[in-house]
Design an enzyme around this catalytic site. Sequence first.
Site, PDB file in Angstrom:
ATOM      1  N   ARG A  39      11.172   9.966  23.286  1.00 23.35           N
ATOM      2  CA  ARG A  39      11.893   9.718  22.028  1.00 23.35           C
ATOM      3  C   ARG A  39      13.037  10.712  21.828  1.00 23.35           C
ATOM      4  NH1 ARG A  39       7.880   9.502  17.212  1.00 23.35           N
ATOM      5  NH2 ARG A  39       6.844  11.141  18.392  1.00 23.35           N
ATOM      6  N   GLY A  63       3.340   2.717  -2.022  1.00 23.27           N
ATOM      7  CA  GLY A  63       2.119   3.243  -1.427  1.00 23.27           C
ATOM      8  C   GLY A  63       2.218   4.640  -0.873  1.00 23.27           C
ATOM      9  N   GLU A  92      -1.117   8.407   0.667  1.00 21.68           N
ATOM     10  CA  GLU A  92      -1.354   8.139   2.090  1.00 21.68           C
ATOM     11  C   GLU A  92      -1.061   9.333   2.991  1.00 21.68           C
ATOM     12  OE1 GLU A  92       0.566   4.488   3.228  1.00 21.68           O
ATOM     13  OE2 GLU A  92      -0.001   3.469   1.377  1.00 21.68           O
ATOM     14  N   HIS A 111      15.362   3.518   2.530  1.00 18.96           N
ATOM     15  CA  HIS A 111      15.806   3.876   3.873  1.00 18.96           C
ATOM     16  C   HIS A 111      17.152   4.602   3.862  1.00 18.96           C
ATOM     17  CE1 HIS A 111      12.497   1.863   5.742  1.00 18.96           C
ATOM     18  NE2 HIS A 111      12.793   0.733   5.162  1.00 18.96           N
TER      19      HIS A 111
END
Length: 774
Positions: free
Chosen positions: A17, A449, A501, A711
């Site tokens: 990556r 979330g 989360e 985003h």
Amino acid sequence: MTTRTHILGFPRMGAHRELKTALERHWRGEIDAAALEATGALLRERHWRAQRDAGLDFVTVGDFAFYDHVANHIQLLGCEPPRFGFTGDTPELARYFSMARGVADAASHDHEGCAHGTHAGFALEMTKWFDTNYHYLVPEFTDATRFGLASVRLFEEVAQAQALGHSVKAVLLGPLSFLWLGKEKQQGFDRLALLDALLPVYEQVLARLKAMGVEWVQVDEPVLGLDLPEAWRHAFERSYWQLARGAPKLLLATYFSPLAENLRLACQLPVAGLHVDAVRAPEELTGVADWLPAHKLLSVGIIDGRNVWRADPDAALARLAPVAAKHGGEFWIAPSCSLLHLPFSLEGETGLDPELRGWMAFAIEKLAELRLLRAALDGEQASVASELEAARRAVAARRASPRVHRADVALRLARRVDGDDRRGAGFAQRQALQRARFALPPLPTTTIGSFPQTAAIRAARAAFRRGALDAAGYREAMQAEIALAVRKQEALGIDVLVHGEAERNDMVEYFGEQLDGFAFTANGWVQSYGSRCVKPPVIYGDVARPAPMTVEWTAYAQSLTRLPMKGMLTGPVTMLQWSFVRDDQPRSLTTEQIAWAIRDEVVDLEQAGIGIIQIDEPAIREGLPLRRAGWKSYLDGATRAFRISAGGVADRTQIHTHMCYSEFNDILPEIAAMDADVITIETSRSDMELLRGFGDFSYPNEIGPGVYDIHSPRVPDTDEMVRLMRKAAAVVPAGRLWINPDCGLKTRGWPETEAALTHMVAAARILRAELALE
């Protein structure tokens, strides 16, 4: 005649990556554009070398992108939207990232002259690339759109490959597909009207490639696998007659879907060759061999470019040999589509179960499979005898493995009955019960979330995985992060909370790790968009839930507040779509297995006192077959799977779902058939236009249109959110609206998150007073 091998495209991110790291360092200001360009050049060089070392006849050039290949074409073809206000001294790469990520310092109110009500600072809309989990940036078109050859990046990359001694096959997105994938930003305008202005620019590109000595140009026209209007179908012949003049040899590439009624058209277009997807449409190979003239090259996509399973060499050869003989002309083999959709290599997967690893092939291994098939086709089986035998053993072992099928899972599905996928009462009755239970204000605020995945969270998770932090220490660290998220939400004044989360690495991987039938890689990363990579699970066998997955974390969060706490789950269709799925049974059956596992979790959350449960299904549109003939069967199964997952709870328990970055308007009846009490959707990049379809359809349940793009680094102000919600209230009754961001906030930092949510809560208060809803 010797078979030749090639690929349609290769993963961009690098084996480790490297591109992701470089992009994010560049965006943080840690490296300049020259350093980013150097990383790109190095990765291209490595990837071309891998193709050459695998014996491919060409390296593919033009598939690399710093964010998205469609965005590359926007710059190549000179149609950057005027609303960005780019000036002549703005560097190309800076313009590119502004289109992709938005303009952080743009004013947040309407400007006179902004394109059709769309703010100059908004990033280009992003949506799914056909039925994949890759997102592309959507070109914007009006009758004022102009084209012109405006970037030399493609030619520089060709020159780089040539300087390294490679035989080059360049790749372009075809003009019809480029226009089709864009969106009109002017009411009543037909983007096909731009074709005559666009084709001369493609001619210039092709002529320049020919002048550089490029023999073959792969022109991708995946829209030939769609149900095209007649005007678009008729445009192909005249377009390719025009493009073929003075061009290199053109290889028209189709993939992802059967050609169906477009098969004869594709075979007869004035191009030098045709590539077809024999994985998605094996039944069409005979028809292609019949219709494609022998003087044209036939390229067969025989290796699955979208799944990780090792190819069955005998099945592939049995399919290829008669087609090659029947065609009688030049014959190439390739993956079905670009390898963009696969992880880089199995080489580093030392922790993967050896048996499962032997069943798989990633991008690098797919190159080797091509070499193996070519040798066998060309009568050189002796040279690859050991490799052929190894492949046969792996395929046979997977078929016979007792790990794949479970009697208890089969029995549970056999015992399902009518009504398992239905709530007890209709929505109106459920809504009354839920409103009485939760007593939320009008236009309730919530988030989707996730909250920021900070360096501390990632460090704790990494330490736990490598054994440097024990289970008690990890639990304590995650509980501290959950408590922080709860305190911040209460301070912000949000109405329905989430636990944030912190403990989750990914919305699919997290669940898959706790379900039977899933396997996980260490480095199986795949680009989703920009620098965002996902590591899809591999579904290799029957799916079941051995134990609760989220109950402890969600119940802990609820214990910290009197406000409602949402339980957060990923839905069965999204679990399927964002995984590499077993190919030995229908996908619908695997989806239903997952649905029953999620249902168990939903029931346990309810029993733990969680009254609002969100089952995210952002991929439900993505899974839609590209041909309408397959829609009903898929949608019936997909919506039933969602209802199964939600169907075990009482009517006073509120079920939410979330969807994003897809066109939903053509499946609104089926979205309504999911019967979620509340749906939240991404709408800010379209300036709330996506919501219009829900209003026209009179969507019956409650809906939360996203009021800002998570985003983008932009933090929109309160006025901008108020403006968007006014547009929403004009098409959906305000009494059925929620206010929320577009998507989860895991990729953002806390300062911008708190700033944006402060504006969101303020917008809700203004609107409640303005619309007299208090």
